[in-house]
Design a protein around this motif. Structure first.
Motif, PDB file in Angstrom:
ATOM      1  N   GLN A 143       3.558   5.268 -14.680  1.00 52.65           N
ATOM      2  CA  GLN A 143       2.255   5.654 -14.406  1.00 52.65           C
ATOM      3  C   GLN A 143       1.877   5.818 -13.255  1.00 52.65           C
ATOM      4  O   GLN A 143       0.815   5.558 -12.634  1.00 52.65           O
ATOM      5  N   THR A 144       2.833   6.307 -12.410  1.00 51.02           N
ATOM      6  CA  THR A 144       2.505   6.598 -11.040  1.00 51.02           C
ATOM      7  C   THR A 144       3.163   7.870 -10.681  1.00 51.02           C
ATOM      8  O   THR A 144       4.047   8.853 -11.601  1.00 51.02           O
ATOM      9  N   ASN A 145       3.050   8.543  -9.356  1.00 45.26           N
ATOM     10  CA  ASN A 145       3.487   9.618  -9.086  1.00 45.26           C
ATOM     11  C   ASN A 145       4.068   9.645  -7.531  1.00 45.26           C
ATOM     12  O   ASN A 145       3.502   8.831  -6.857  1.00 45.26           O
ATOM     13  N   GLU A 146       4.404  10.684  -7.134  1.00 48.40           N
ATOM     14  CA  GLU A 146       4.873  10.614  -5.599  1.00 48.40           C
ATOM     15  C   GLU A 146       3.765  10.691  -4.773  1.00 48.40           C
ATOM     16  O   GLU A 146       3.856  10.204  -3.809  1.00 48.40           O
TER      17      GLU A 146
ATOM     18  N   ILE B 169      12.595  -0.627  -4.412  1.00 50.55           N
ATOM     19  CA  ILE B 169      11.829  -0.795  -3.345  1.00 50.55           C
ATOM     20  C   ILE B 169      11.639   0.622  -2.473  1.00 50.55           C
ATOM     21  O   ILE B 169      12.581   1.018  -1.890  1.00 50.55           O
ATOM     22  N   ALA B 170      10.186   1.106  -2.524  1.00 47.27           N
ATOM     23  CA  ALA B 170      10.097   2.462  -2.059  1.00 47.27           C
ATOM     24  C   ALA B 170       9.458   1.787  -0.551  1.00 47.27           C
ATOM     25  O   ALA B 170       8.673   1.103  -0.503  1.00 47.27           O
ATOM     26  N   GLY B 171       9.416   2.914   0.376  1.00 49.08           N
ATOM     27  CA  GLY B 171       8.784   2.654   1.517  1.00 49.08           C
ATOM     28  C   GLY B 171       9.546   3.753   2.570  1.00 49.08           C
ATOM     29  O   GLY B 171      10.793   4.154   2.612  1.00 49.08           O
ATOM     30  N   VAL B 172       9.036   3.699   3.609  1.00 56.01           N
ATOM     31  CA  VAL B 172       9.276   4.776   4.725  1.00 56.01           C
ATOM     32  C   VAL B 172      10.381   3.720   5.715  1.00 56.01           C
ATOM     33  O   VAL B 172      10.132   2.725   5.829  1.00 56.01           O
ATOM     34  N   ASP B 173      11.272   4.508   6.140  1.00 58.45           N
ATOM     35  CA  ASP B 173      12.163   3.934   6.864  1.00 58.45           C
ATOM     36  C   ASP B 173      11.495   2.969   8.222  1.00 58.45           C
ATOM     37  O   ASP B 173      10.682   3.504   8.580  1.00 58.45           O
ATOM     38  N   GLY B 174      12.231   1.838   8.094  1.00 56.43           N
ATOM     39  CA  GLY B 174      11.675   0.997   9.297  1.00 56.43           C
ATOM     40  C   GLY B 174      10.567  -0.067   8.749  1.00 56.43           C
ATOM     41  O   GLY B 174       9.743  -0.167   9.869  1.00 56.43           O
TER      42      GLY B 174
ATOM     43  N   GLU C 243       0.823   9.165  -5.284  1.00 58.83           N
ATOM     44  CA  GLU C 243       0.257   7.923  -5.243  1.00 58.83           C
ATOM     45  C   GLU C 243       1.459   6.731  -4.394  1.00 58.83           C
ATOM     46  O   GLU C 243       0.811   6.221  -3.654  1.00 58.83           O
ATOM     47  N   LEU C 244       2.449   7.075  -4.934  1.00 55.69           N
ATOM     48  CA  LEU C 244       3.338   6.278  -3.799  1.00 55.69           C
ATOM     49  C   LEU C 244       3.429   6.449  -2.562  1.00 55.69           C
ATOM     50  O   LEU C 244       3.317   5.790  -1.730  1.00 55.69           O
ATOM     51  N   GLY C 245       3.376   8.014  -2.108  1.00 55.48           N
ATOM     52  CA  GLY C 245       3.193   8.382  -0.771  1.00 55.48           C
ATOM     53  C   GLY C 245       2.090   7.703   0.170  1.00 55.48           C
ATOM     54  O   GLY C 245       2.382   7.308   1.207  1.00 55.48           O
ATOM     55  N   LEU C 246       1.095   7.660  -0.797  1.00 56.64           N
ATOM     56  CA  LEU C 246      -0.147   6.981  -0.058  1.00 56.64           C
ATOM     57  C   LEU C 246      -0.013   5.457   0.121  1.00 56.64           C
ATOM     58  O   LEU C 246      -0.136   5.047   1.262  1.00 56.64           O
TER      59      LEU C 246
END
Lengths: 516, 357
Positions: free
Chosen positions: A493-496, A294-299, A498-501
């Motif tokens: 199939q992704t990169n930093e 699970i990726a995401g910014v804290d909070g 795309e995930l960041g966005l």
């Protein structure tokens, strides 16, 4: 070290030896820091970096060795002496009075006087000027308890500057910061150096060293290994020198073979601590034999999600199933006994009773099982042999099973928690920030264990703020944003970018529900 | 044998010992300032306590309730709670067992046990209520347990005057002989000093304290919750239930102490103008004893000797009884401020460290 000429060395530590009962924390350590540079002190947890800096800051007295400041031999008997010599330290755990204002904290112990009272107006002015000079942008009148952790750290920096520090020691400054704050801190460090200050940075993060430092001294098990110029080295070399062997950054794993669904979360909603909806209809599946990251910014609801899954927080709606069993809003113990293990986010707060012995901590969730509990009395022989077995199996470095958990290094504490959770042989293993604050050696170990659980056919749910970790370890990545899963992607199939966005909410899929 | 020597040279033993010495020295300085002879005073204190069997027996009587209240405070402390309410729990134990002793009609022995248990359980419930308030309403136990002390005092007086005190008197009737905990033959051996089973029960209580906390499943939970409620919750323990349980057991110790006072010593209860003070001294006893059962027993012995021997100081050296409070206060001060004691001990400890290396 030939490129360092004697004139511009501001700090020199020669043959520093510091012993504690049972261990030699510093063993004949050598350190030379040039004026105006950012010098990293690199080492694993427990290598002796902090001890060395506490010696320099006057908190510990070394048994052997000399300290030279600007070529003069000095005897630093207390932090006050260190201050007078122009040495300041920004501790990992801030030393601030919460209800006081920024200014009050900064001048504490060195207040400008006007007659009998403190000239707080002058103090605030001084603080503001200093803050501007170094680009810190701190509001001198704000209360500490109202400002962010990143701001609090700047107050600590100002404190050292106000006391006239020329040499500033930073003890793991980025451990508590968000990526954005880290970025700002790096800028502040550059400003400080531009103004002629010298910085010593204690860290075990290779990325930071490569990004900000000029040179680096590596310490391993209390001994100086090498001093290098950052321009002439690379992360692989640094890691190898720090750990003492080659470290594999890439997580070795085969293709996942996902099987049946183990955890099924459907439209779960829950309130956060501030009474707002933290989870807004979250849905996800974790299958046997896969790691879902699970990726995401804290909070964005990560903590709340874990709390709902483990029974610590009530959900307002939706269902959670572990295999076929409905575990929605069940008690933590029932959920744990149903086959869910959890490596908690905050190991000191949730994972361990720090003043319990290692053996007691190893049965924290299972002490009531028949194995250990004989009619209300605990069988300490069984508990101790259980602990001894786990500690050996998971290579937890502890003097003994009777040692309080508090005495262990962070990496070993985490290994102990993982040993305990994995030994429960769960259907689902949740790992929340499992490598936070750990060095590369421990991180490698933990990632291997997670993959091992996956290969044994367990379902693994990994929650992390570190994109590298998510990309390296997961078989599928779910991105969480404002309490919803905004997309599920394949790490190959992704990169930093795309995930960041996605993590910033700008690449939202329709309806915000999960897509496979 | 080495283990025994180890215990006596350990920091945890040495520091209180030096604290006591420093406390006695402070008391001596106070006496000198008041124009008294401190050596004579301490000598008469010891003579009072150890001089004859009656007074020695009475000292044991004085020590007993302090063991109970010390255990009460220490037990709560081990589970992360400050029980300032041992005083009230003791008073409730007194009134409940005096009621059972006067009103019930049971065979000898059984009557005493029933009255004792009722006193203990009443004290336990009084404590558990404080725990319940903390668990459900989040009220800090220090506030409630202090307030509950006063409620206990006036509640006990009300029960006394309404049900137990005959018209025109200031004290209850005597409890029935069947409920008495006094040990007759032992009292006779000690010249009629009021010795009772409570002392043995208190020592058993200290053993139970150790067994419960360090050997049982309940104790494991209680200690875990006391040291880290967050991790305990995560591990599936019920934090609230454990808070109530801890306060119940703490209150039980104090309640038993109160029960033993009326069943073993006085055999009646008088209308009280003020709280008896055993509960507050129990806080100090627990502190000096480092919140360990063995330490509590030693702390209670020290306190009992000092308070009971204080009257001897008055006879022998003319020192006012109140002055012993200066000594006790200084001892508590030095135990609490163990940093100061360590400063005095530094040369000794350093030498030990060098020998070790």
């Amino acid at each position: 070290m030939n490129h360092l000429t004697q004139e511009n060395i501001v700090v020199e530590m020669r043959g520093i030896t510091k012993r504690f009962p049972g261990i030699i924390a510093n063993d004949n350590i050598q350190l030379k820091v040039k004026k105006g540079e950012i010098h990293a002190l690199l080492g694993e947890n427990g290598a002796g970096k902090s001890t060395l800096m506490n010696v320099l800051f006057g908190l510990y007295q070394p048994e052997e060795g000399d300290i030279l400041i600007n070529g003069q031999k000095v005897n630093i008997t207390s932090p006050n002496v260190a201050n007078e010599l122009g040495i300041g330290m920004v501790h990992q755990h801030f030393m601030l009075v919460e209800p006081f204002t920024v200014t009050e904290n900064i001048v504490l112990g060195k207040e400008p006087k006007k007659g009998m009272s403190i000239d707080i107006a002058k103090a605030a002015k001084d603080v503001e000027n200093l803050s501007k000079q170094y680009g810190l942008m701190v509001d001198p009148h704000a209360k500490i308890e109202d400002i962010s952790v990143g701001m609090q750290q700047r107050v600590e920096i100002l404190k050292t500057l106000y006391r006239g520090a020329e040499i500033i020691i930073f003890d793991e400054p980025t451990a508590v910061l968000t990526p954005q704050e880290i970025h700002e801190l790096i800028e502040i460090m550059h400003n400080l150096v531009k103004e002629g200050k010298t910085i010593i940075l204690i860290t075990h993060k290779l990325k930071e060293i490569m990004a900000v430092c000029d040179s680096v001294t590596i310490i391993r098990r209390g001994k100086t290994i090498d001093t290098l110029s950052v321009a002439n080295t690379n992360p692989d070399e640094l890691a190898a020198k720090m750990v003492g062997r080659e470290v594999n950054f890439h997580v070795e794993k085969t293709e996942a073979k996902p099987k049946e669904v183990i955890l099924s979360v459907q439209n779960v909603t829950a309130m956060g601590n501030r009474g707002v909806n933290a989870l807004k209809g979250i849905s996800l599946d974790v299958r046997a034999g896969e790691i879902l990251g699970i990726a995401g910014v804290d909070g964005n609801g990560q903590s709340e999600l874990i709390e709902v899954l483990t029974g610590l927080r009530k959900s307002q709606g939706g269902t959670i199933k572990l295999r076929d069993k409905d575990i929605t809003n069940k008690l933590p113990r029932e959920i744990s006994e149903s086959g869910l293990s959890n490596i908690p986010e905050d190991r000191h707060k949730r994972g361990l009773v720090l003043d319990f012995t290692m053996s007691e901590n190893m049965v924290l969730e299972t002490y009531f099982h028949k194995e250990f509990n004989k009619g209300g009395f605990l069988d300490y022989n069984a508990i101790e042999s259980h602990a001894a077995k786990l500690i050996q199996e998971f290579d937890v470095r502890t003097p003994s099973i009777h040692t309080p958990a508090r005495a262990l290094s962070g990496g070993n504490q985490q290994k102990a928690i993982i040993a305990r959770e994995v030994h429960k042989d769960p259907e689902l293993l949740i790992a929340a920030q499992p490598t936070r604050g750990l060095d590369v050696g421990a991180i490698e170990f933990i990632h291997k264990r997670l993959v091992e659980q996956r290969d044994k056919g367990k379902a693994v749910l990994l929650v992390s703020f570190e994109l590298d970790e998510i990309l390296n370890v997961s078989d599928r990545i779910a991105v969480i944003y404002e309490g919803q899963i905004v997309g599920i992607v394949d790490p190959k199939q992704t990169n930093e970018q795309e995930l960041g966005l996605m993590m910033a909410g700008s690449k939202r899929t329709q309806g915000g529900t999960s897509v496979e | 044998m080495n283990k025994v020597i180890g215990i006596f040279t350990k920091d945890s033993f040495l520091v209180p010992l030096v604290a006591i010495l420093l406390g006695l020295i402070c008391g001596a300085i106070a006496m000198l300032a008041g124009g008294f002879d401190p050596i004579l005073a301490y000598q008469s204190l010891l003579e009072k306590v150890f001089g004859d069997v009656y007074n020695f027996g009475e000292t044991i009587r004085q020590i007993t309730p302090l063991i109970f209240t010390g255990l009460s405070v220490a037990f709560a402390f081990r589970t992360g709670l400050f029980n300032i309410g041992a005083e009230g729990q003791l008073v409730i134990g007194m009134i409940a067992s005096v009621y059972a002793g006067v009103v019930f009609d049971l065979p000898p022995g059984i009557h005493a046990v029933v009255a004792l248990l009722i006193g203990g359980i009443a004290g336990g419930l009084w404590g558990a209520f404080v725990g319940w308030l903390k668990a459900t309403r989040g009220v800090h136990e220090v506030i409630t347990s202090i307030m509950m002390n006063w409620i206990a005092l006036y509640f006990a007086n009300w029960v006394l005057q309404t049900f137990l005190v005959p018209e025109g008197q200031q004290r209850s009737e005597n409890i029935k002989d069947s409920a008495v905990l006094t040990i007759g033959w032992l009292s006779q051996m000690f010249d009629s000093a009021r010795l009772h089973w409570g002392t043995a029960i208190a020592l058993l209580g200290a053993v139970a304290f150790f067994v419960i906390l360090w050997k049982t499943k309940t104790g494991f939970e209680l200690r875990a919750v006391g040291l880290n409620p967050h991790a305990s919750e995560y591990a599936g323990m019920n934090v609230n239930r454990n808070v109530v349980k801890a306060m119940f057991i703490g209150g039980l110790f104090a309640g038993l102490g109160g029960a033993c006072e009326v069943l073993g010593v006085f055999h009646y209860q008088a209308v009280m103008a003020a709280l008896p003070g055993y509960g507050f001294d129990g806080i100090a006893v627990a502190l000096i004893g480092g919140n360990t059962p063995f330490g509590v027993v030693l702390g209670a012995i020290l306190f009992g000797i000092l308070t009971f021997g204080a009257t001897g100081m008055k006879f022998g050296a003319g020192v006012p009884v109140e002055l012993i409070r200066v000594v006790i206060a200084s001892v508590i001060f030095f135990v609490a401020a163990h940093g100061i004691v360590r400063l005095f001990l530094k040369p000794v400890l350093n030498r030990k460290k060098k020998e070790a290396v």
